[in-house]
Design an enzyme around this catalytic site. Structure first.
Site, PDB file in Angstrom:
ATOM      1  N   PRO A  69       0.845  -1.188   0.000  1.00 38.37           N
ATOM      2  CA  PRO A  69       0.000   0.000   0.000  1.00 38.37           C
ATOM      3  C   PRO A  69       0.884   1.242   0.000  1.00 38.37           C
ATOM      4  O   PRO A  69       1.850   1.303   0.751  1.00 38.37           O
ATOM      5  CB  PRO A  69      -0.764  -0.117   1.327  1.00 38.37           C
ATOM      6  CG  PRO A  69       0.108  -0.964   2.203  1.00 38.37           C
ATOM      7  CD  PRO A  69       0.878  -1.874   1.298  1.00 38.37           C
ATOM      8  N   ALA A  96       0.392   5.494  -0.052  1.00 38.72           N
ATOM      9  CA  ALA A  96      -0.493   6.663  -0.077  1.00 38.72           C
ATOM     10  C   ALA A  96      -0.121   7.573  -1.252  1.00 38.72           C
ATOM     11  O   ALA A  96       1.059   7.798  -1.526  1.00 38.72           O
ATOM     12  CB  ALA A  96      -0.360   7.427   1.230  1.00 38.72           C
ATOM     13  N   GLN A 125      -6.818  -0.773   2.869  1.00 36.33           N
ATOM     14  CA  GLN A 125      -6.265  -0.430   4.188  1.00 36.33           C
ATOM     15  C   GLN A 125      -6.948   0.793   4.797  1.00 36.33           C
ATOM     16  O   GLN A 125      -7.102   1.819   4.131  1.00 36.33           O
ATOM     17  CB  GLN A 125      -4.773  -0.145   4.055  1.00 36.33           C
ATOM     18  CG  GLN A 125      -4.098   0.045   5.398  1.00 36.33           C
ATOM     19  CD  GLN A 125      -2.627   0.426   5.254  1.00 36.33           C
ATOM     20  OE1 GLN A 125      -2.297   1.514   4.815  1.00 36.33           O
ATOM     21  NE2 GLN A 125      -1.762  -0.479   5.626  1.00 36.33           N
ATOM     22  N   CYS A 149       2.252   3.610   9.701  1.00 38.47           N
ATOM     23  CA  CYS A 149       2.492   4.961   9.185  1.00 38.47           C
ATOM     24  C   CYS A 149       3.239   5.805  10.223  1.00 38.47           C
ATOM     25  O   CYS A 149       2.778   5.967  11.354  1.00 38.47           O
ATOM     26  CB  CYS A 149       1.184   5.641   8.788  1.00 38.47           C
ATOM     27  SG  CYS A 149       1.499   7.254   8.057  1.00 38.47           S
ATOM     28  N   GLY A 184      10.216  -4.799   2.912  1.00 39.79           N
ATOM     29  CA  GLY A 184      11.302  -3.869   3.183  1.00 39.79           C
ATOM     30  C   GLY A 184      12.521  -4.155   2.338  1.00 39.79           C
ATOM     31  O   GLY A 184      13.149  -5.198   2.496  1.00 39.79           O
ATOM     32  N   ASP A 185      12.812  -3.221   1.412  1.00 36.60           N
ATOM     33  CA  ASP A 185      14.029  -3.280   0.610  1.00 36.60           C
ATOM     34  C   ASP A 185      14.099  -4.452  -0.365  1.00 36.60           C
ATOM     35  O   ASP A 185      15.192  -4.921  -0.665  1.00 36.60           O
ATOM     36  CB  ASP A 185      15.275  -3.297   1.516  1.00 36.60           C
ATOM     37  CG  ASP A 185      15.411  -2.014   2.314  1.00 36.60           C
ATOM     38  OD1 ASP A 185      14.718  -1.033   1.986  1.00 36.60           O
ATOM     39  OD2 ASP A 185      16.201  -1.995   3.269  1.00 36.60           O
ATOM     40  N   GLY A 222       7.223  -2.362  -2.553  1.00 38.17           N
ATOM     41  CA  GLY A 222       6.723  -0.997  -2.596  1.00 38.17           C
ATOM     42  C   GLY A 222       7.491  -0.157  -3.595  1.00 38.17           C
ATOM     43  O   GLY A 222       7.204  -0.141  -4.796  1.00 38.17           O
ATOM     44  N   ARG A 223       8.531   0.518  -3.104  1.00 41.14           N
ATOM     45  CA  ARG A 223       9.212   1.523  -3.919  1.00 41.14           C
ATOM     46  C   ARG A 223       9.783   0.982  -5.228  1.00 41.14           C
ATOM     47  O   ARG A 223       9.827   1.699  -6.220  1.00 41.14           O
ATOM     48  CB  ARG A 223      10.299   2.209  -3.079  1.00 41.14           C
ATOM     49  CG  ARG A 223       9.706   3.111  -2.005  1.00 41.14           C
ATOM     50  CD  ARG A 223      10.714   3.477  -0.954  1.00 41.14           C
ATOM     51  NE  ARG A 223      11.160   2.295  -0.213  1.00 41.14           N
ATOM     52  CZ  ARG A 223      12.150   2.271   0.655  1.00 41.14           C
ATOM     53  NH1 ARG A 223      12.813   3.383   0.898  1.00 41.14           N
ATOM     54  NH2 ARG A 223      12.486   1.160   1.280  1.00 41.14           N
TER      55      ARG A 223
END
Ligand SMILES: Cc1cc2nc3c(=O)[nH]c(=O)nc-3n(C[C@H](O)[C@H](O)[C@H](O)COP(=O)(O)O)c2cc1C
Length: 333
Positions: free
Chosen positions: A17, A19, A71, A102, A203-204, A226-227
């Site tokens: 997720p 934002a 979420q 968050c 994460g990563d 994510g990123r």
């Protein structure tokens, strides 16, 4: 395989997720690249309860996106439960996820997001209340702790399980770390060994090989990206393929990247109208352009585009320029 409640994912790759990013336009695009599960951006419980118009728009889900996890965030039981009930009855989300990660002060000072990480009893109470009031599976996404002195990931995940939660996603950083340092995958392994509901590691994960390594090293049931997927839905496709067959697929060509960027733009326009979509798309376009040699000029120019035509013309020109460059380089060889 990853199964949450009675929802079975076709693979272990999950879009995180994010934002301001994970609206229907981006999620559907990533879904088409093979994600097993896509997560929507966090949505305020109070916004849902008050039927705020912008918040209501955020609840839109295209049926081609399923399975999807939606979420919500909040700090008070009443509004969290009310919002969850609304999502349960009025949306076609498959899973209701609660944000416990968050780090933003605006959120934590309302006792929402990562603030929960300090209090496993509150987690138990809040998650139980939500689970008791909805039919859809309830999951939690958390960071490993508030700071180095307060890493309660195991206790917190166990509280989710006891409360009837169907899965946990764990980002291996503390709230204080924000996005700094390296994500701690040891804690993901530790939590996996201490609960019986599925754990999604996060994460990563920056490459398909990272995803495989996370699954192997931690034993987690799913891997959340994510990123690395920003402007790069191929990251999802390449990871799914790598996990399934061990084959590492080539990175896309500039032409392919731009075609998907324009598809994403057009979906965002359909969702939000041209004015808002083009402005939101500037950051995405810059991400799609990442890794294309000599893109600095185009990345700056993207920020000045106000209409679809301006943006599309700029992107198409870039493709032609890049292809001409490649051709002349090939002829030199
Ligand atoms: C721009 C941005 C927005 C984010 N928004 C959310 C969010 O709405 N809810 C959430 O649980 N995590 C959110 N996150 C955290 C990500 O879901 C994820 O945990 C984090 O980026 C680490 O994963 P990565 O290393 O694969 O990026 C956000 C992260 C970024 C970069």
């Amino acid at each position: 395989m990853l199964k949450i409640g009675n929802i079975e994912m076709k693979n272990q790759v999950v879009l995180a997720p994010m934002a301001g990013i994970c609206n229907s336009a981006f999620r559907l695009t990533v879904k088409e690249f093979g994600a097993g599960l896509v997560c929507a951006e966090m949505i305020s419980d109070k916004g849902i309860v008050l039927k705020n118009a912008k918040t209501m728009n955020m609840l839109y889900i295209d049926e081609r996106e399923n399975p999807l996890s939606l979420q919500i965030f909040g700090g008070e039981k009443d509004t969290l439960v009310e919002a969850a009930k609304f999502v349960d009855k009025n949306t076609n989300a498959d899973i209701i996820d609660i944000n416990m990660g968050c780090p933003v002060p605006k959120i934590t000072k309302c006792d929402a997001g990562a603030k929960w990480l300090l209090d496993p009893d509150k987690i138990y109470e809040m998650v139980s209340a939500v689970v008791d009031n909805v039919d859809k599976p309830v999951t939690v996404k958390m960071r490993m702790g508030w700071d180095e002195e307060h890493i309660y990931a195991v206790k917190n995940a166990q509280a989710v399980e006891r409360a009837g939660g169907s899965a946990v996603s764990l980002h291996g950083r503390t709230r204080v770390q924000l996005y700094e340092g390296q994500a701690n995958w040891d804690i993901i392994r530790e939590v996996k060994q201490s609960i019986n509901i599925p754990l999604i590691g996060n994460g990563d994960v920056q490459s398909p090989q990272d995803a495989k390594r996370m699954l192997e090293e931690t034993g987690c049931d799913g891997v959340m990206i994510g990123r690395a997927a920003l402007g790069n839905p191929w990251m999802i496709y390449r990871t799914v393929q790598y996990l399934e067959s061990g084959e590492l697929i080539d990175e896309p060509s500039v032409r392919e990247k731009i075609a998907v960027c324009i598809l994403h733009l057009d979906r965002l326009i359909a969702l939000k109208g041209e004015y808002v979509a083009v402005r939101e798309m500037r950051k995405h376009a810059a991400w799609y352009l990442k890794g294309i040699k000599g893109n600095a000029k185009a990345r700056n120019a993207v920020n000045l585009c106000n209409t679809r035509d301006e943006l599309v013309n700029l992107l198409n020109e870039l493709v032609l320029e890049q292809e001409a460059k490649e051709l002349s380089q090939a002829q030199l060889v």
